[in-house]
Design an enzyme around this catalytic site. Structure first.
Site, PDB file in Angstrom:
ATOM      1  N   GLU A 192     -30.606  35.835  39.503  1.00 43.42           N
ATOM      2  CA  GLU A 192     -29.860  36.066  40.749  1.00 43.42           C
ATOM      3  C   GLU A 192     -30.508  35.409  41.962  1.00 43.42           C
ATOM      4  O   GLU A 192     -30.909  36.079  42.917  1.00 43.42           O
ATOM      5  CB  GLU A 192     -29.690  37.579  40.985  1.00 43.42           C
TER       6      GLU A 192
ATOM      7  N   GLU B  19     -24.114  39.886  33.439  1.00 44.93           N
ATOM      8  CA  GLU B  19     -24.330  41.318  33.614  1.00 44.93           C
ATOM      9  C   GLU B  19     -22.989  41.946  33.978  1.00 44.93           C
ATOM     10  O   GLU B  19     -22.378  41.560  34.975  1.00 44.93           O
ATOM     11  CB  GLU B  19     -25.347  41.606  34.735  1.00 44.93           C
TER      12      GLU B  19
ATOM     13  N   TRP C 211     -27.047  50.902  43.576  1.00 40.85           N
ATOM     14  CA  TRP C 211     -27.422  50.174  44.790  1.00 40.85           C
ATOM     15  C   TRP C 211     -26.347  50.088  45.869  1.00 40.85           C
ATOM     16  O   TRP C 211     -26.624  49.620  46.974  1.00 40.85           O
ATOM     17  CB  TRP C 211     -27.877  48.762  44.425  1.00 40.85           C
TER      18      TRP C 211
HETATM   19 ZN   LIG Z   1     -28.977  42.170  38.136  1.00 40.09          ZN
END
Ligand SMILES: [Zn+2]
Ligand SMILES: [Zn+2]
Ligand SMILES: [Zn+2]
EC number: 3.2.1.23
Lengths: 632, 632, 632
Positions: free
Chosen positions: B144, B315, B323
């Site tokens: 990421e 993912e 989050w």
């Molecule tokens: Zn992640």
């Protein structure tokens, strides 16, 4: 003095072969003034000590040849990058302690003495070279002091200068400790060198400490400016102006203005409405393309006071700007209306900012009179109309207004330091009174807090004036009119202590503020005669109560020449109270339709329609964005 | 290529004696892929130079023995603590100038050259050891990029690299000064070493300076990634992916993607809806447990473009995450729906994140396919269903859509640098067009801004495309369909100046943007044919006006192959305009019921019901969170 | 023990010749206590080592001569400016890494060991001099630990002390890595000296790291305080108090309280309502001049627990304060009501803050019993009334309540560290339960989380208790009443990991939290029997389900002595559930009219009317701001 128009121009931004045509077009539409030079340091002095005057000589000559008069700016708001190499500690520090870096403008700390030496050097060079130039007719120092929150700096230079300033003011740390009440939390100092700037303390710093820092910072602006005016005056007979920015209150414009011949301000009605006018969403929506109907007029009247009668609009918005949260296009006609409103308030000159929209850098989305491709933008034609109209109008003939309003920068600092209720803002309090008076069709004079006479005024207002000066106290004691104080007037000493006897302690008024309340916006205190106090109310012990709150406390006190208003009135209460006071003194009032305003000069009466539709009033029909005038 | 499922797994988090059973269960429910390793640097190299391969060898062997294929991540997103001791200056600095400390992840600065050497070292070791491993079948670089706002760093390392980058690009400070218009506020530089990163300036920095920094930072990500791909390719034949994060626009994914074989992204529909979808409270409430109906599809189409056809979801959210501001539980069925929607858009693989919920550290509240006690969480069974369904489905057969939409990262930087109106956001502008097309039942292809042909597309949209490339200009000039630009298209040069001739300057379209307005949300500009412009409108001079605003300005310009839309259309206006354009080109549209979406592949048509109730449409009844498909 | 009144006084702020008259007036209105000295360090020790005791000797003598008893404060909350010269590194650093400068108060870091030596020195000197003084009768350590966000410091001193604390707790870095799960993102440490304070990380730090820092910081407050109590006890027999500030949860008051004889708190009902009570705008408006009807009572009950029965109000608001967002004037009667409410909850003493409003420094807008001009403010007369009433009342006779509520500081840290849903606040969760009980007319006892018996309680509530201690587990297992847990109870280990078996793992209750949802405020989960869960709900696997949500999950679990509530109940649901539980245990309830509250002592029942109008209830008419009592 004749009313005139001008424009802001940056020859250094354009090819030299375009200058002559630009100048010709300026002259053609009837402009008198061209302001230049205020951001050009890196082109005047590309390297330290290497001066390149050629282009500026030629630019002035070209403009002059077209019959234009130059306002020459000192370039000290934009020191070049090499200056930072010479003086790495010249940067201001922000309230978080971070250096405010190079890469935009105003990145200097007012307190940095070596930078002042550099400023004196470049101003001397400029004044020597152009002080007698036949095309130069006025000066501008720096640019928009205080803009971008630059008055207060937390640099080591500022700290050192502040310590010296404190030593001069208090003479001994013991005197300072007493004046500030430092015993309160064991904050006593044994030496001036122990005193830091009042920031990043655990909880709020001593407000006396904050106020001293505010006064110091304001004095620094004044002395920074004075350094330049003294040099210019030694070399040049032309009047000196500075262009103040709207709604900047962090330094005392009266103090800086005392060293200037002309007060100028930069008027961006749409940017200000979006960015710094406290108003409802509906109001902002209604006037999004016209600007607030009172905000400009307030500044006009303020700067007429600051300039002791001589004042200009140095930058006038001509179209959408680039810096407000939202940037709409002005309604057709507003570029004319704004200029005329300034003239009606006594402006000697109005200069549009800027000639041609720049195609590069920070302000490329800021309109000019011309588009980037040199095609005329809408304001171009409006400016030409104003120029033609001016040609047929008489000179500026200011007339004293029947009503005076005190504006005091130190009070703005006081309530910013200790609002006691969230959002208690001095500027907005005074502006509310100003709006209330304008809505009744009144012309208003603004006075400094040390005014020593109230001669012709039927009414004087001093809301929120933190400390009543001896001079004004004497003037009030002998006024033939009515002086209206409160809320929060005269409730602090110069050292920001609660005075004894308790406030307001006004001449001839038996009134004591026993306690105060700050209130959330949804908790008004209603008045028996209509309307409410909002944000703030005081519980007074008083003898002669003219009006009360519905919870039984005095709201308006006194029936003689001095009155005290024990809260922040809402629009309804204020209108009612102002009408009654005017009636009492024989001042004629006329409730204006929304968005319509008027202003009187000695021989003319002007109307300005801030609405997006025509307004019919008193037999006139004034179109949207229209201006109307009548001989008296 | 066959569609497949996978999962993210962290053998280093669990006792070794649990691995075999985990692997068996993965295989049992039909998973093909296991991504591992991307955060394990401290366990691979516990001390500098001491490598511990044993556990990783055994983990790969165990997974492989169960028939699983490994995606092996390089661990460079989580340098161990000893790395910081070796390179104390490796940390990124945030926009306030503060080091971003050790203790979570992504704490490196992309520009720190010695850290790149360390990355090259560990990637070389990994590639040498596992580059031919028979259980490894793909690579992932880092993790990421840009997540947690890590693209832009204000470190000394970044500053130095930026100066070098500028020197390469501009060759001389004088050229840079000209390109940026540094004359504007005396911002001229005499040396590249005088140039700072554009932050903490007094007011905004020169937008050209900001854009250069943005381009530089994006290039740094690309070269950081390329360092790894070049090493891996020298040692391994397996395809290389990176897992991009949703709604991250700070670097150019097309540029980084050019060095990769597969574009992957991490799809967290509920987290994104709560955290980064601009939508009304009602919309967020309605889809709180399902996710926005278009946000995932948009990314699927975007990454299909970034991956030049090859793309994965690396993912996939399986349950509540930890989050977002609020973290609801997905509706039963969504873990299946999300996977199928990815496959319908051409995904080769969808990997759920993660296998088992961790009982410790930052993400202990992030669901997995298993609970912390190894009991199956709801998504476990849904994944198994998808695996069974996949077994019966044909391979991925992408089909070109009738409609194309340009997505340009540099435009996102441009309008972030100079929004001109609060909240003008490029991503949201493009997403609005995407949503508008999807609501008409259309499949959409996303194209990069340097697309050189528009072959089969009936319609192409490029709203807000800051600069029109020569390639795309040529493609537009010869398109057989219709190319729709605006607002704000082609209004900046590559150096962020206003071009001449004025925008939009499109092939075959006589149109000039004379001025622009940014508008507060409550000040729409209504269109004569229905709907409004919101946030932004332009006043154009144009010949061929297809539609106007009610205040009389052109709204939609052109009737030929090139059109210009002079504002940001609201939902109503956009739907109307899109329907008309589609009709003009014979593209069939079908207004979708709220929350229902469809997508076509070469031989199948898929429907996805994002609602929490069943939807009846075109004779189908699709249950809440249901997927439906039909052969074409 | 007899109930008594007192006042806070600052002799150093006033001319010495005023002290005697002040003392006489205090005695005259019936005050017993005068708290002095806590901010006077710069006057006790004007220069390092030069002690000036004279004024303090005389002040104590003067007060004592009037019959008053002195509470003597240690001045360690306001170290003088010279202290900073001696210890430049004594300042706390804020969460942005900035030193928190001198110029207000509480500018020390609890972890700075040399400052502790200075504190020990001044406390020793004070204790030696006044430890046996016949006019001194109690001590106060420091002032409002933790106020102004001062518990957590990010200074080098704190970092070093934290490392030592970690080494003591974990013994090896490997043990710490295991305990924290540092493998998660390669966060392993090889040495305690590698561990930084958990701040300014790229994304959130490991919550175990944060929790360790929280525990450490709380321990630092306790040991800082203990240093003083140990010294005082060596020299003086008088009881020692500390004055805690309302709604401060950053350190464990039970732990600090263990070293004190008396728990005191500072009660500012209007300031707290405006500043730190989570309530609707309508509620804040309704009680703006009275304060929240439960906030004070909650703290009274909390500090009765912290003080193991002995507790005071050390500072009682007497009029408008200066520090809240808005500062209204209390309704006439509130200064009396607040005092009586404290006495009804068992307070031994209530001291008004402060005697006379200061005319200088930070708190000049904070009312006192006297105005700055020494005229009585409204609270003066109210205090006198209370004193007369007290004279006729029996001693404090506490009675155990039928209901207990656990308050656990570590849980406040846990949910601040990992709220999982925006605004999930432990303090508010517990306060909601407290309010729910009070609205039913119940008296409540607050218990620490390590309570080891529940003897007489019919009902015990432990919402949000992060970790169930062994002691409390044993108590619950043998309670004769009902223990109600949830939501979020017992879901973390002491090291902030998810425990196995999964939560709540309560004695005798077959219930497992399978997954959780945090919810935006507009997404309630409705309950089948009425009301909703807000913010938070859990999906449980359970055997004995007493109540469900409308979406079919267990809402209330268990029918025996242990119950689990699977969400945060709204007011309606909570009232219903509490009434049923009370009925089950034979606890009489009585729904209170809004704003009316009651409290029972052993022989009296008190009612408090927080409304601004009279309330009729159960045959009584209680006036606005009125207190009513009845013998039982
Ligand atoms: Zn992640
Ligand atoms: Zn300007
Ligand atoms: Zn206090």
């Amino acid at each position: 003095m004749k009313r005139t128009l001008g424009v802001c121009y940056y020859p250094e931004h354009w090819p030299e072969d375009q200058w002559a045509e630009d100048a010709a077009r300026m002259a053609e539409i009837g402009l008198t003034w061209v302001r230049i030079g205020e951001f050009a340091w890196s082109r005047i002095e590309p390297e330290p000590g290497r001066l390149d005057w050629g282009w500026l000589d030629r630019a002035i000559a070209t403009l002059g040849a077209a019959g234009l008069q130059v306002v020459l700016g000192t370039p000290t708001a934009t020191p070049p990058r090499w200056m930072l190499t010479r003086h790495p500690d010249m940067l201001a520090l922000d309230a978080q302690g971070r250096p405010r870096g190079f890469g935009s403008r105003r990145h200097y700390c007012f307190s940095h003495r070596p930078y002042r030496v550099e400023c004196a050097r470049i101003v001397t060079l400029l004044a020597e070279r152009y002080g007698q130039n036949r095309h130069v007719a006025a000066w501008q120092t720096d640019n928009e002091y205080g803009c971008h929150d630059t008055t207060l700096s937390y640099s080591p230079a500022a700290r050192n200068a502040f310590r010296n300033w404190l030593a001069q003011r208090y003479q001994s740390p013991q005197a300072l400790n007493r004046a500030w009440g430092n015993v309160f939390w064991s904050m006593d100092y044994a030496s001036f060198d122990e005193i830091e700037l009042p920031y990043l303390t655990v909880t709020e710093a001593n407000p006396a400490h904050c106020m001293a820092f505010r006064r110091f910072a304001s004095d620094e602006v004044a002395s920074f400016n004075r350094l330049q005016t003294e040099i210019i005056r030694r070399h040049s007979p032309f009047p000196i102006a500075h262009n103040y920015m709207g709604a900047v209150t962090e330094f005392d414009h009266f103090a800086t203005g005392a060293d200037l011949d002309i007060a100028a301000w930069d008027a961006y009605p749409l940017g200000f409405l979006a960015d710094r006018v406290a108003a409802s969403a509906a109001h902002k929506r209604r006037f999004a393309r016209q600007g607030d109907p009172d905000f400009q007029a307030f500044h006009h009247d303020l700067y007429r006071a600051v300039g002791r009668g001589r004042w200009w609009v140095m930058e006038q918005q001509p179209g959408p700007v680039n810096w407000a949260p939202y940037n709409p296009d002005p309604l057709p006609g507003m570029a004319r209306l704004w200029a005329w409103e300034a003239f009606a308030h006594g402006a000697e000159a109005v200069c549009y900012f800027r000639w041609r929209q720049a195609p590069f850098a920070q302000e490329q989305m800021h309109a000019g009179l011309l588009r980037p491709d040199s095609v005329a933008a809408p304001a171009y034609a409006e400016a030409a109309v104003v120029a033609r109209e001016l040609a047929e109008m008489p000179d500026v003939e200011p007339a004293a207004a029947p009503v005076a309003l005190i504006f005091d920068y130190a009070s703005a600092w006081a309530w910013a330091t200790q609002p006691q209720g969230r959002g208690f803002d001095y500027f907005n309090l005074v502006l509310d009174f100003y709006k209330g008076l304008r809505k009744l069709g009144l012309s208003v004079d603004i006075l400094p807090p040390d005014a020593r006479e109230l001669g012709q005024y039927e009414l004087m207002f001093a809301p929120g004036l933190a400390t009543l000066s001896e001079g004004l106290r004497a003037a009030v004691a002998t006024t033939k009119g009515i002086a209206v104080f409160g809320p929060r007037s005269n409730c602090k000493t110069v050292e920001f202590a609660t005075p004894g006897p308790l406030p307001p302690n006004l001449p001839g008024l038996d009134c004591t503020v026993a306690r105060v309340e700050s209130l959330p916006p949804d908790l008004p205190v209603t008045l028996s005669n209509g309307g409410s106090f909002l944000h703030w109310r005081e519980k007074c012990e008083a003898v002669d109560v003219a009006e009360t709150t519905t919870d039984g406390w005095p709201a308006l006190i006194g029936r003689g020449p001095v009155r005290y208003l024990a809260g922040w009135p809402d629009e309804l209460a204020l209108e009612r109270i102002l009408i009654a006071l005017c009636a009492e003194r024989g001042v004629a009032t006329e409730v204006m339709p929304e968005g319509l305003r008027c202003r009187e000069t000695a021989r003319m009466r002007f109307w300005f329609n801030y609405n997006s539709e025509a307004v019919c009033h008193a037999g006139m029909e004034i179109p949207a964005a229209g201006v109307h005038w009548q001989a008296l």
